[in-house]
Design a protein around this motif. Structure first.
Motif, PDB file in Angstrom:
ATOM      1  N   MET A   1       0.845  -1.193   0.000  1.00 21.59           N
ATOM      2  CA  MET A   1       0.000   0.000   0.000  1.00 21.59           C
ATOM      3  C   MET A   1       0.882   1.246   0.000  1.00 21.59           C
ATOM      4  O   MET A   1       2.082   1.171   0.274  1.00 21.59           O
ATOM      5  CB  MET A   1      -0.866   0.001   1.248  1.00 21.59           C
ATOM      6  CG  MET A   1      -1.630  -1.306   1.417  1.00 21.59           C
ATOM      7  SD  MET A   1      -3.374  -1.070   1.326  1.00 21.59           S
ATOM      8  CE  MET A   1      -3.957  -2.303   2.471  1.00 21.59           C
ATOM      9  N   ASP A   2       0.265   2.398  -0.235  1.00 17.29           N
ATOM     10  CA  ASP A   2       1.008   3.660  -0.204  1.00 17.29           C
ATOM     11  C   ASP A   2       1.739   3.773   1.130  1.00 17.29           C
ATOM     12  O   ASP A   2       1.189   3.408   2.167  1.00 17.29           O
ATOM     13  CB  ASP A   2       0.043   4.844  -0.358  1.00 17.29           C
ATOM     14  CG  ASP A   2      -0.711   4.787  -1.685  1.00 17.29           C
ATOM     15  OD1 ASP A   2      -0.058   4.635  -2.725  1.00 17.29           O
ATOM     16  OD2 ASP A   2      -1.954   4.866  -1.675  1.00 17.29           O
ATOM     17  N   THR A   3       2.952   4.281   1.097  1.00 21.61           N
ATOM     18  CA  THR A   3       3.848   4.487   2.252  1.00 21.61           C
ATOM     19  C   THR A   3       4.462   3.195   2.799  1.00 21.61           C
ATOM     20  O   THR A   3       5.171   3.230   3.791  1.00 21.61           O
ATOM     21  CB  THR A   3       3.185   5.222   3.462  1.00 21.61           C
ATOM     22  OG1 THR A   3       2.365   4.302   4.201  1.00 21.61           O
ATOM     23  CG2 THR A   3       2.388   6.431   3.044  1.00 21.61           C
TER      24      THR A   3
ATOM     25  N   ASP B   1       8.820  -1.812  -8.919  1.00 22.64           N
ATOM     26  CA  ASP B   1       8.165  -1.035  -7.874  1.00 22.64           C
ATOM     27  C   ASP B   1       6.711  -0.892  -8.318  1.00 22.64           C
ATOM     28  O   ASP B   1       6.399  -0.048  -9.135  1.00 22.64           O
ATOM     29  CB  ASP B   1       8.873   0.324  -7.756  1.00 22.64           C
ATOM     30  CG  ASP B   1       8.224   1.251  -6.749  1.00 22.64           C
ATOM     31  OD1 ASP B   1       7.107   0.958  -6.285  1.00 22.64           O
ATOM     32  OD2 ASP B   1       8.834   2.292  -6.441  1.00 22.64           O
ATOM     33  N   ARG B   2       5.855  -1.765  -7.808  1.00 28.79           N
ATOM     34  CA  ARG B   2       4.533  -2.087  -8.348  1.00 28.79           C
ATOM     35  C   ARG B   2       4.743  -2.911  -9.610  1.00 28.79           C
ATOM     36  O   ARG B   2       5.866  -2.976 -10.132  1.00 28.79           O
ATOM     37  CB  ARG B   2       3.663  -0.860  -8.628  1.00 28.79           C
ATOM     38  CG  ARG B   2       3.437   0.024  -7.393  1.00 28.79           C
ATOM     39  CD  ARG B   2       2.438   1.133  -7.725  1.00 28.79           C
ATOM     40  NE  ARG B   2       2.393   2.144  -6.680  1.00 28.79           N
ATOM     41  CZ  ARG B   2       1.557   2.092  -5.641  1.00 28.79           C
ATOM     42  NH1 ARG B   2       0.741   1.078  -5.515  1.00 28.79           N
ATOM     43  NH2 ARG B   2       1.554   3.055  -4.749  1.00 28.79           N
ATOM     44  N   SER B   3       3.658  -3.493 -10.112  1.00 32.10           N
ATOM     45  CA  SER B   3       3.862  -4.502 -11.153  1.00 32.10           C
ATOM     46  C   SER B   3       2.540  -4.825 -11.843  1.00 32.10           C
ATOM     47  O   SER B   3       1.553  -4.111 -11.680  1.00 32.10           O
ATOM     48  CB  SER B   3       4.390  -5.785 -10.501  1.00 32.10           C
ATOM     49  OG  SER B   3       3.362  -6.329  -9.653  1.00 32.10           O
TER      50      SER B   3
ATOM     51  N   TRP C   1       6.938  15.858  -2.077  1.00 31.92           N
ATOM     52  CA  TRP C   1       6.903  15.239  -3.401  1.00 31.92           C
ATOM     53  C   TRP C   1       6.337  13.821  -3.353  1.00 31.92           C
ATOM     54  O   TRP C   1       5.848  13.305  -4.348  1.00 31.92           O
ATOM     55  CB  TRP C   1       8.291  15.254  -4.034  1.00 31.92           C
ATOM     56  CG  TRP C   1       9.292  14.365  -3.344  1.00 31.92           C
ATOM     57  CD1 TRP C   1      10.059  14.672  -2.252  1.00 31.92           C
ATOM     58  CD2 TRP C   1       9.636  13.015  -3.682  1.00 31.92           C
ATOM     59  NE1 TRP C   1      10.841  13.612  -1.888  1.00 31.92           N
ATOM     60  CE2 TRP C   1      10.608  12.571  -2.759  1.00 31.92           C
ATOM     61  CE3 TRP C   1       9.228  12.121  -4.685  1.00 31.92           C
ATOM     62  CZ2 TRP C   1      11.169  11.292  -2.789  1.00 31.92           C
ATOM     63  CZ3 TRP C   1       9.792  10.846  -4.723  1.00 31.92           C
ATOM     64  CH2 TRP C   1      10.751  10.451  -3.783  1.00 31.92           C
ATOM     65  N   LYS C   2       6.398  13.217  -2.166  1.00 28.10           N
ATOM     66  CA  LYS C   2       5.870  11.852  -2.055  1.00 28.10           C
ATOM     67  C   LYS C   2       4.381  11.849  -1.744  1.00 28.10           C
ATOM     68  O   LYS C   2       3.731  10.807  -1.791  1.00 28.10           O
ATOM     69  CB  LYS C   2       6.560  11.116  -0.903  1.00 28.10           C
ATOM     70  CG  LYS C   2       8.011  10.763  -1.137  1.00 28.10           C
ATOM     71  CD  LYS C   2       8.455   9.853   0.000  1.00 28.10           C
ATOM     72  CE  LYS C   2       9.934   9.574  -0.043  1.00 28.10           C
ATOM     73  NZ  LYS C   2      10.330   8.674   1.046  1.00 28.10           N
ATOM     74  N   TYR C   3       3.850  13.012  -1.356  1.00 21.89           N
ATOM     75  CA  TYR C   3       2.453  13.064  -0.916  1.00 21.89           C
ATOM     76  C   TYR C   3       1.523  13.159  -2.105  1.00 21.89           C
ATOM     77  O   TYR C   3       1.723  13.948  -3.019  1.00 21.89           O
ATOM     78  CB  TYR C   3       2.233  14.257   0.007  1.00 21.89           C
ATOM     79  CG  TYR C   3       0.850  14.232   0.623  1.00 21.89           C
ATOM     80  CD1 TYR C   3       0.585  13.436   1.730  1.00 21.89           C
ATOM     81  CD2 TYR C   3      -0.194  14.965   0.072  1.00 21.89           C
ATOM     82  CE1 TYR C   3      -0.692  13.385   2.275  1.00 21.89           C
ATOM     83  CE2 TYR C   3      -1.473  14.920   0.614  1.00 21.89           C
ATOM     84  CZ  TYR C   3      -1.713  14.130   1.718  1.00 21.89           C
ATOM     85  OH  TYR C   3      -2.963  14.065   2.264  1.00 21.89           O
TER      86      TYR C   3
ATOM     87  N   GLY D   1      -4.605  11.695  -3.292  1.00 23.34           N
ATOM     88  CA  GLY D   1      -5.382  10.498  -3.609  1.00 23.34           C
ATOM     89  C   GLY D   1      -5.093   9.336  -2.651  1.00 23.34           C
ATOM     90  O   GLY D   1      -5.920   8.421  -2.506  1.00 23.34           O
ATOM     91  N   ASP D   2      -3.919   9.370  -2.003  1.00 17.56           N
ATOM     92  CA  ASP D   2      -3.585   8.282  -1.077  1.00 17.56           C
ATOM     93  C   ASP D   2      -4.582   8.208   0.081  1.00 17.56           C
ATOM     94  O   ASP D   2      -4.870   7.124   0.596  1.00 17.56           O
ATOM     95  CB  ASP D   2      -2.160   8.460  -0.515  1.00 17.56           C
ATOM     96  CG  ASP D   2      -1.083   8.298  -1.592  1.00 17.56           C
ATOM     97  OD1 ASP D   2      -1.419   7.870  -2.723  1.00 17.56           O
ATOM     98  OD2 ASP D   2       0.096   8.614  -1.316  1.00 17.56           O
ATOM     99  N   ILE D   3      -5.111   9.372   0.478  1.00 25.14           N
ATOM    100  CA  ILE D   3      -6.091   9.384   1.574  1.00 25.14           C
ATOM    101  C   ILE D   3      -7.384   8.689   1.115  1.00 25.14           C
ATOM    102  O   ILE D   3      -8.006   7.948   1.869  1.00 25.14           O
ATOM    103  CB  ILE D   3      -6.434  10.843   1.994  1.00 25.14           C
ATOM    104  CG1 ILE D   3      -5.168  11.634   2.282  1.00 25.14           C
ATOM    105  CG2 ILE D   3      -7.400  10.859   3.175  1.00 25.14           C
ATOM    106  CD1 ILE D   3      -4.530  11.324   3.605  1.00 25.14           C
TER     107      ILE D   3
HETATM  108 MG    MG Z   1       2.536   7.165  -3.911  1.00 26.42          MG
END
Ligand code: MG
Ligand code: AMP
Length: 304
Positions: A96-98, A152-154, A221-223, A226-228
């Motif tokens: 998941m994100d983070t 990194d993801r796939s 830059w990593k934020y 949409g992750d929320i």
């Molecule tokens: Mg991300």
């Protein structure tokens, strides 16, 4: 380079390095972290360190030591690739994100020779990619002979967000598990060792990491807002992850569940899994394709 020769004998897997015992790995990572041994993901403790009894300090020290073993093995793989061996290794990272996928690329990949790596991150498909079948972009990113590929993801994104949000009809994403299994089977048969790692953070840890991204300008830059929104689908994601473990884990292309609340553990664990994968290739230095004595003689006769 004599010490590298030892890496060809397949005895470096699982932290069974005499001097690392007894405080390190009690069970080799390949056994302790396999999805079947630690799942299901729903009740998984992201703070745990399965198979490993050591402290953070020991873990960090081990990563430095084992990183050298991994780097030697990677050099062997690269050397063999240059000599015509078609084998390669592919590490698939999901989470998941983070969860720390980028950190694995940086801190485990960072221990290795960049020349021997083939790193590819998969984001939202481009319009061009969407015109092709979902494996099109994956085929193009596969590691060439002698390389260690890191995704990194796939292709699993195509049964994760795609399943959670029905980005294609269920009738279509349902078929993808079998397609992925067939794809990975052929990949392994053609000489690529595949290991798949799902990094797992707890909901609380994700909240803390998202907060940190907003507290530090060097993390903005990593934020991604949409992750929320994605976090709102947490349980659906857990189900979608469980489905890939239930349907796409096999001895040929195994899934590992990596607790990732402790970044040091996640990095050490992935390093150990890669060492096992590379040790399993039983590589040795490729023989010279020239006559060594003749070449030495030619060099001796050169002017200074
Ligand atoms: Mg991300
Ligand atoms: P990041 O890893 O932070 O760069 O984010 C990449 C984003 O692309 C994530 O939100 C992924 O879920 C998304 N993504 C990657 N592959 C796919 C896919 N095949 N379909 C839909 N979304 C995807």
């Amino acid at each position: 380079m004599g010490k590298n020769g030892k890496n060809g004998n397949g005895k470096n897997g699982g932290g069974k390095n005499g001097k690392n015992d007894p405080a390190g790995w009690l069970t080799p990572a390949v056994t302790a972290l396999r999805v079947g041994a630690v799942g299901p993901i729903a009740g998984f403790d992201a703070d745990s360190t399965p198979g490993f009894s050591g402290s953070r300090e020991l873990g960090e020290q081990l990563l430095a030591e084992r990183g050298e073993v991994l780097a030697d093995l990677q050099e062997l793989l690269y050397a063999n690739g240059r000599a015509g061996d078609n084998r390669s290794v592919l590490l698939v990272l999901q989470g998941m994100d983070t969860a720390g996928k980028g950190g694995i690329v940086r801190h485990v990949g960072g221990l290795l020779d960049p020349q021997g790596l083939a790193i590819k991150g998969f984001g939202k498909p481009t319009p061009e990619e969407l015109e092709h079948d979902f494996l099109w972009r994956v085929h193009k990113a596969l590691p060439p002979a002698g390389r260690l590929g890191i995704f990194d993801r796939s292709h699993y994104e195509d049964v994760l967000p795609v399943r959670v949000h029905n980005l294609v009809p269920q009738s279509e994403w349902e078929k993808r598990y079998a397609i992925i299994n067939q794809f990975e089977k052929e990949l392994v048969e053609s000489g690529t060792t595949v290991i798949k790692c799902a990094l797992v953070v707890s909901k609380a840890e994700q909240k803390a990491r998202l907060t940190e991204r907003l507290e530090r300008p060097d993390k903005y830059w990593k934020y991604n807002p949409g992750d929320i929104d994605e976090r709102g689908f947490w349980d659906d994601y857990l189900q979608a992850y469980q489905a890939i473990f239930d349907r796409c884990d096999s001895d040929t292309a195994p899934w590992f569940l990596i607790p990732a609340n402790h970044k040091w553990f996640a990095r050490l664990a992935v390093c150990e899994l890669l060492i096992s994968a590379l040790s399993g290739l039983d590589l040795d230095w490729p023989p010279a394709d020239f006559d060594v004595a003749t070449e030495l003689e030619r060099i001796r006769s050169l002017d200074d």
